[in-house]
Design a protein around this motif. Structure first.
Motif, PDB file in Angstrom:
ATOM      1  N   HIS A  11       0.731  -1.305  -0.051  1.00 22.22           N
ATOM      2  CA  HIS A  11      -0.043  -0.032  -0.048  1.00 22.22           C
ATOM      3  C   HIS A  11       0.602   1.281   0.114  1.00 22.22           C
ATOM      4  CE1 HIS A  11      -3.264   2.813   1.170  1.00 22.22           C
ATOM      5  NE2 HIS A  11      -2.396   3.273   2.073  1.00 22.22           N
ATOM      6  N   LEU A  12       1.824   1.226   0.896  1.00 21.13           N
ATOM      7  CA  LEU A  12       2.623   2.504   0.883  1.00 21.13           C
ATOM      8  C   LEU A  12       3.440   2.752  -0.427  1.00 21.13           C
ATOM      9  CD1 LEU A  12       4.584   1.874   4.288  1.00 21.13           C
ATOM     10  CD2 LEU A  12       2.759   3.837   3.690  1.00 21.13           C
ATOM     11  N   ILE A  13       3.989   1.721  -1.068  1.00 19.75           N
ATOM     12  CA  ILE A  13       4.596   1.637  -2.409  1.00 19.75           C
ATOM     13  C   ILE A  13       3.658   2.311  -3.252  1.00 19.75           C
ATOM     14  CG2 ILE A  13       5.944   0.275  -4.193  1.00 19.75           C
ATOM     15  CD1 ILE A  13       7.073  -1.487  -1.875  1.00 19.75           C
ATOM     16  N   SER A  14       2.452   1.750  -3.509  1.00 19.21           N
ATOM     17  CA  SER A  14       1.568   2.210  -4.344  1.00 19.21           C
ATOM     18  C   SER A  14       1.084   3.667  -4.203  1.00 19.21           C
ATOM     19  CB  SER A  14      -0.018   1.331  -4.413  1.00 19.21           C
ATOM     20  OG  SER A  14      -0.592   1.754  -2.976  1.00 19.21           O
ATOM     21  N   LYS A  15       1.398   4.037  -2.932  1.00 20.47           N
ATOM     22  CA  LYS A  15       1.079   5.645  -2.598  1.00 20.47           C
ATOM     23  C   LYS A  15       2.175   6.473  -2.917  1.00 20.47           C
ATOM     24  CE  LYS A  15      -3.212   5.215  -1.266  1.00 20.47           C
ATOM     25  NZ  LYS A  15      -4.066   5.825  -2.130  1.00 20.47           N
ATOM     26  N   GLY A  16       3.220   5.822  -3.406  1.00 23.61           N
ATOM     27  CA  GLY A  16       4.624   6.648  -3.838  1.00 23.61           C
ATOM     28  C   GLY A  16       5.739   6.677  -2.728  1.00 23.61           C
ATOM     29  N   PHE A  17       5.385   6.006  -1.751  1.00 27.63           N
ATOM     30  CA  PHE A  17       6.616   5.889  -0.539  1.00 27.63           C
ATOM     31  C   PHE A  17       7.654   5.141  -1.161  1.00 27.63           C
ATOM     32  CE2 PHE A  17       3.135   7.233   1.968  1.00 27.63           C
ATOM     33  CZ  PHE A  17       3.598   8.174   3.015  1.00 27.63           C
ATOM     34  N   VAL A  18       9.020   5.615  -1.043  1.00 29.08           N
ATOM     35  CA  VAL A  18      10.220   5.022  -1.221  1.00 29.08           C
ATOM     36  C   VAL A  18      10.746   4.436  -0.162  1.00 29.08           C
ATOM     37  CG1 VAL A  18      12.366   5.082  -2.338  1.00 29.08           C
ATOM     38  CG2 VAL A  18      10.505   6.301  -3.502  1.00 29.08           C
ATOM     39  N   LEU A  19      10.763   3.100   0.094  1.00 32.58           N
ATOM     40  CA  LEU A  19      10.977   2.449   1.327  1.00 32.58           C
ATOM     41  C   LEU A  19      12.807   2.027   1.301  1.00 32.58           C
ATOM     42  CD1 LEU A  19       8.194   0.319   2.637  1.00 32.58           C
ATOM     43  CD2 LEU A  19       9.023   2.445   3.324  1.00 32.58           C
ATOM     44  N   GLY A  20      13.165   1.963   0.122  1.00 29.92           N
ATOM     45  CA  GLY A  20      14.674   1.474   0.081  1.00 29.92           C
ATOM     46  C   GLY A  20      14.694  -0.116  -0.026  1.00 29.92           C
ATOM     47  N   ASP A  21      15.840  -0.418  -0.370  1.00 29.67           N
ATOM     48  CA  ASP A  21      16.224  -1.697  -0.462  1.00 29.67           C
ATOM     49  C   ASP A  21      16.396  -2.353   0.743  1.00 29.67           C
ATOM     50  OD1 ASP A  21      16.111  -1.308  -3.401  1.00 29.67           O
ATOM     51  OD2 ASP A  21      18.422  -1.309  -3.319  1.00 29.67           O
ATOM     52  N   ASP A  22      16.865  -2.015   1.743  1.00 27.49           N
ATOM     53  CA  ASP A  22      17.046  -2.555   2.913  1.00 27.49           C
ATOM     54  C   ASP A  22      15.820  -2.573   3.809  1.00 27.49           C
ATOM     55  OD1 ASP A  22      17.101   0.180   3.580  1.00 27.49           O
ATOM     56  OD2 ASP A  22      18.898   0.239   4.787  1.00 27.49           O
ATOM     57  N   ALA A  23      14.515  -1.653   3.700  1.00 25.72           N
ATOM     58  CA  ALA A  23      13.551  -1.534   4.672  1.00 25.72           C
ATOM     59  C   ALA A  23      12.985  -3.165   4.727  1.00 25.72           C
ATOM     60  CB  ALA A  23      12.644  -0.449   3.695  1.00 25.72           C
ATOM     61  N   ASN A  24      12.836  -3.577   3.747  1.00 24.52           N
ATOM     62  CA  ASN A  24      12.202  -5.028   3.872  1.00 24.52           C
ATOM     63  C   ASN A  24      12.996  -5.838   4.658  1.00 24.52           C
ATOM     64  OD1 ASN A  24       9.770  -4.554   2.341  1.00 24.52           O
ATOM     65  ND2 ASN A  24      10.706  -5.074   0.488  1.00 24.52           N
ATOM     66  N   GLY A  25      14.168  -5.886   4.711  1.00 22.14           N
ATOM     67  CA  GLY A  25      15.153  -6.729   5.617  1.00 22.14           C
ATOM     68  C   GLY A  25      14.991  -5.976   7.082  1.00 22.14           C
ATOM     69  N   PHE A  26      15.145  -4.980   7.217  1.00 29.18           N
ATOM     70  CA  PHE A  26      14.617  -4.361   8.457  1.00 29.18           C
ATOM     71  C   PHE A  26      13.465  -4.739   9.467  1.00 29.18           C
ATOM     72  CE2 PHE A  26      18.335  -1.331   8.104  1.00 29.18           C
ATOM     73  CZ  PHE A  26      18.895  -1.440   9.302  1.00 29.18           C
ATOM     74  N   ILE A  27      12.419  -4.554   8.535  1.00 28.75           N
ATOM     75  CA  ILE A  27      11.068  -4.889   8.867  1.00 28.75           C
ATOM     76  C   ILE A  27      10.989  -6.571   9.112  1.00 28.75           C
ATOM     77  CG2 ILE A  27       8.782  -5.032   8.112  1.00 28.75           C
ATOM     78  CD1 ILE A  27       9.122  -2.634   6.192  1.00 28.75           C
ATOM     79  N   ALA A  28      11.405  -7.338   8.242  1.00 28.37           N
ATOM     80  CA  ALA A  28      11.317  -8.740   8.516  1.00 28.37           C
ATOM     81  C   ALA A  28      11.964  -9.199   9.851  1.00 28.37           C
ATOM     82  CB  ALA A  28      11.829  -9.524   7.402  1.00 28.37           C
ATOM     83  N   PHE A  29      13.249  -8.657  10.116  1.00 33.23           N
ATOM     84  CA  PHE A  29      14.344  -8.815  10.906  1.00 33.23           C
ATOM     85  C   PHE A  29      13.637  -8.221  12.344  1.00 33.23           C
ATOM     86  CE2 PHE A  29      17.341  -7.122  14.161  1.00 33.23           C
ATOM     87  CZ  PHE A  29      17.894  -8.410  14.427  1.00 33.23           C
ATOM     88  N   GLY A  30      13.016  -7.245  12.478  1.00 36.75           N
ATOM     89  CA  GLY A  30      12.332  -6.628  13.576  1.00 36.75           C
ATOM     90  C   GLY A  30      11.308  -7.436  13.934  1.00 36.75           C
TER      91      GLY A  30
END
Length: 88
Positions: A11-30
């Motif tokens: 949803h965030l990506i579809s709204k134009g937010f750029v989370l960066g390549d490492d964001a998914n890793g941080f989110i999953a790790f966290g």
């Protein structure tokens, strides 16, 4: 609202937010590191973006750790906690 963290990130990506390549890793790790439910992880992502104006992985992890130690399980508790720290 959103059932999973993945749906929220999409949803965030579809709204134009750029989370960066490492964001998914941080989110999953966290999420795994703190053993936190999707609802609370979504709140932590949202608050990280609001407070930091971008996704900051270390802030996100710290927020999840604090939520875990404070036994925060919902949005209302999370907002009250963030307000008590004068972050918003």
């Amino acid at each position: 609202m959103f059932g999973t963290v993945s749906e929220y990130v999409d949803h965030l990506i579809s709204k134009g937010f750029v989370l960066g390549d490492d964001a998914n890793g941080f989110i999953a790790f966290g999420q795994q590191y703190t053993d936190t439910l999707d609802e609370v992880v979504i709140i932590a992502i949202e608050l990280t973006l609001k407070i930091q104006k971008e996704f900051d992985g270390s802030f996100f992890i710290s927020l999840l750790e604090n939520f875990k130690s404070e036994k925060i399980n919902n949005r209302k508790q999370a907002l009250r906690f963030i307000e008590s720290l004068h972050l918003i």
